[in-house]
Design an enzyme around this catalytic site. Sequence first.
Site, mmCIF file in Angstrom:
data_model
loop_
_atom_site.group_PDB
_atom_site.id
_atom_site.type_symbol
_atom_site.label_atom_id
_atom_site.label_comp_id
_atom_site.label_asym_id
_atom_site.label_seq_id
_atom_site.Cartn_x
_atom_site.Cartn_y
_atom_site.Cartn_z
ATOM 1 N N CYS A 65 9.077 14.764 74.889
ATOM 2 C CA CYS A 65 9.161 15.882 74.839
ATOM 3 C C CYS A 65 7.520 16.791 75.405
ATOM 4 C CB CYS A 65 8.365 16.737 72.876
ATOM 5 S SG CYS A 65 9.750 15.238 71.983
ATOM 6 N N HIS A 95 5.628 22.892 71.254
ATOM 7 C CA HIS A 95 7.363 21.891 71.191
ATOM 8 C C HIS A 95 7.836 22.339 69.633
ATOM 9 C CE1 HIS A 95 10.147 18.957 71.259
ATOM 10 N NE2 HIS A 95 9.054 17.731 70.144
ATOM 11 N N ASN A 146 15.742 19.418 67.429
ATOM 12 C CA ASN A 146 14.507 18.881 68.443
ATOM 13 C C ASN A 146 14.946 18.919 70.308
ATOM 14 O OD1 ASN A 146 12.614 17.806 69.654
ATOM 15 N ND2 ASN A 146 11.961 16.593 68.097
HETATM 16 O O1 UT7 Z 1 10.084 15.376 69.417
HETATM 17 C C1 UT7 Z 1 9.099 14.176 69.439
HETATM 18 C C2 UT7 Z 1 7.546 14.109 68.385
HETATM 19 N N1 UT7 Z 1 8.710 14.638 66.693
HETATM 20 C C3 UT7 Z 1 7.570 14.339 65.548
HETATM 21 O O2 UT7 Z 1 6.654 15.969 65.780
HETATM 22 C C4 UT7 Z 1 8.585 14.789 64.082
HETATM 23 C C5 UT7 Z 1 7.917 14.428 63.432
HETATM 24 N N2 UT7 Z 1 7.896 13.869 62.036
HETATM 25 C C6 UT7 Z 1 8.743 14.939 61.515
HETATM 26 O O3 UT7 Z 1 9.360 15.844 61.502
HETATM 27 C C7 UT7 Z 1 9.191 14.237 59.554
HETATM 28 O O4 UT7 Z 1 8.441 13.213 59.961
HETATM 29 C C8 UT7 Z 1 10.341 14.188 59.896
HETATM 30 C C9 UT7 Z 1 11.435 15.015 59.318
HETATM 31 C C10 UT7 Z 1 11.126 13.073 60.642
HETATM 32 C C11 UT7 Z 1 10.034 13.355 57.748
HETATM 33 O O5 UT7 Z 1 10.019 14.015 56.928
HETATM 34 P P1 UT7 Z 1 9.034 13.675 55.979
HETATM 35 O O6 UT7 Z 1 8.450 15.359 55.602
HETATM 36 O O7 UT7 Z 1 8.008 12.978 57.121
HETATM 37 O O8 UT7 Z 1 9.809 12.648 55.174
HETATM 38 P P2 UT7 Z 1 9.282 11.021 55.191
HETATM 39 O O9 UT7 Z 1 10.207 10.064 56.279
HETATM 40 O O10 UT7 Z 1 7.648 10.776 54.505
HETATM 41 O O11 UT7 Z 1 10.247 10.739 53.963
HETATM 42 C C12 UT7 Z 1 10.495 11.477 52.700
HETATM 43 C C13 UT7 Z 1 11.711 10.860 51.747
HETATM 44 C C14 UT7 Z 1 12.031 9.043 52.311
HETATM 45 O O12 UT7 Z 1 12.045 9.280 50.650
HETATM 46 P P3 UT7 Z 1 11.613 8.338 49.501
HETATM 47 O O13 UT7 Z 1 11.079 7.117 50.176
HETATM 48 O O14 UT7 Z 1 10.402 9.264 48.816
HETATM 49 O O15 UT7 Z 1 12.616 8.048 48.245
HETATM 50 C C15 UT7 Z 1 12.942 9.009 52.801
HETATM 51 O O16 UT7 Z 1 14.411 8.305 52.643
HETATM 52 O O17 UT7 Z 1 12.827 11.473 52.552
HETATM 53 C C16 UT7 Z 1 13.420 10.815 52.619
HETATM 54 N N3 UT7 Z 1 14.622 11.218 53.657
HETATM 55 C C17 UT7 Z 1 15.916 11.907 54.000
HETATM 56 N N4 UT7 Z 1 15.736 12.404 52.307
HETATM 57 C C18 UT7 Z 1 17.203 13.144 52.966
HETATM 58 C C19 UT7 Z 1 14.768 11.147 55.416
HETATM 59 N N5 UT7 Z 1 15.127 11.793 56.076
HETATM 60 C C20 UT7 Z 1 16.028 12.073 54.905
HETATM 61 C C21 UT7 Z 1 17.126 12.814 55.270
HETATM 62 N N6 UT7 Z 1 17.321 13.350 53.784
HETATM 63 N N7 UT7 Z 1 17.338 13.212 56.333
#
Ligand code: UT7
Length: 332
Positions: free
Chosen positions: A113, A254, A284
Amino acid sequence: MYAAFRSIGAYVPTKILSNADLERMVDTSDEWIFKRTGIKERHIAAENETTSDMGVEAAKIAIERAGIDKNQIDMVICATISPDYFCMPSTATIIADKLGLQKVMAYDISAACTGFVYALSVAKAFIESGMKKNVLIIGSEKLSAITDYTDRGTCILFGDGAGAAIISATSAQSEAIIDVHTGSDGAYADLLMTPNGGSGSAHDEPNREEAGCFMKMKGNETFKVAVRTLTSDVVAILEENNIASSAIKHFIPHQANYRIIKAVGDALNLEEEQVVLTVEKYGNTSGASIPMAINDIYESGRLQEGDLMLLDAFGGGLTWGSALVPFAGKGK
Ligand code: UT7
């Protein structure tokens, strides 16, 4: 000699993949996606549409807006993690050929990115050294080709598209790109990777998912490092150049996640109108996200000659970069 950011162009594929579409593909919801990322939809390239095809369309617009003849271009750089071909030939050479530029130096940059900011840094250096005069830099991505549409942790994030800019030599200091920061830390390589296809991997796996050809991301850990790195890098570039955040006309980060952008914008005390946001409609698009966002403010008439832009990128590698760039083209 100085390097000036002369023009911008972009290409967005027509097909839209909405959050509602994704609800039918994986266990997710429009509400979760929008709340956690700020994304509503992303664009997806046609099956026969390649990264170079999209890059060419963006490049044609940037060349026309720069008001130069294409034969004045003496270098083509394409930032991409979804090249037409892994290893060779580079996507930049294919783009150059499709533009009718057969003799220029052309190569790809792999910095995920951050790729467009890395390309900007290289273009600036080549121009300031006197080696090149008009450099075409492109960020183009067909991320849909390396996205696992059964993995809800990543498939809701990524989209396709391309952006391009012409960086030209100038003797006017007022037009000069002020500074570009770039950095990396390979100790975090495993946060964001496409595990297979490189020289360290086996070649005989049965299918693409198992073969590790799709992107994998430790999203939450990446999120935290992203906020920290994006913030510290822009604070540093502003301090080093003695520029207050209030002097920034357009902060163009980004576009990975609205919450990351908001956290960085708040840390810099930026007003809402200073922050450029396209994540809602494009998702993204990795190396294409910053030039596509610049093009958006150009198209809407917000970007005018002399406006100071602050670019801020972060991505797999890990890599990061920021840049202080006055727009040296005419506004729309
Ligand atoms: O471009 C290069 C750099 N990339 C980035 O900077 C991306 C950085 N990361 C992010 O943007 C975020 O971490 C995400 C959007 C990918 C995920 O958001 P988060 O708030 O960090 O969620 P998480 O991974 O901590 O997951 C929280 C919960 C989990 O469930 P439990 O374990 O709490 O029951 C996940 O399984 O949300 C669940 N989850 C989803 N639920 C519904 C993960 N993906 C999804 C989904 N829909 N698509």
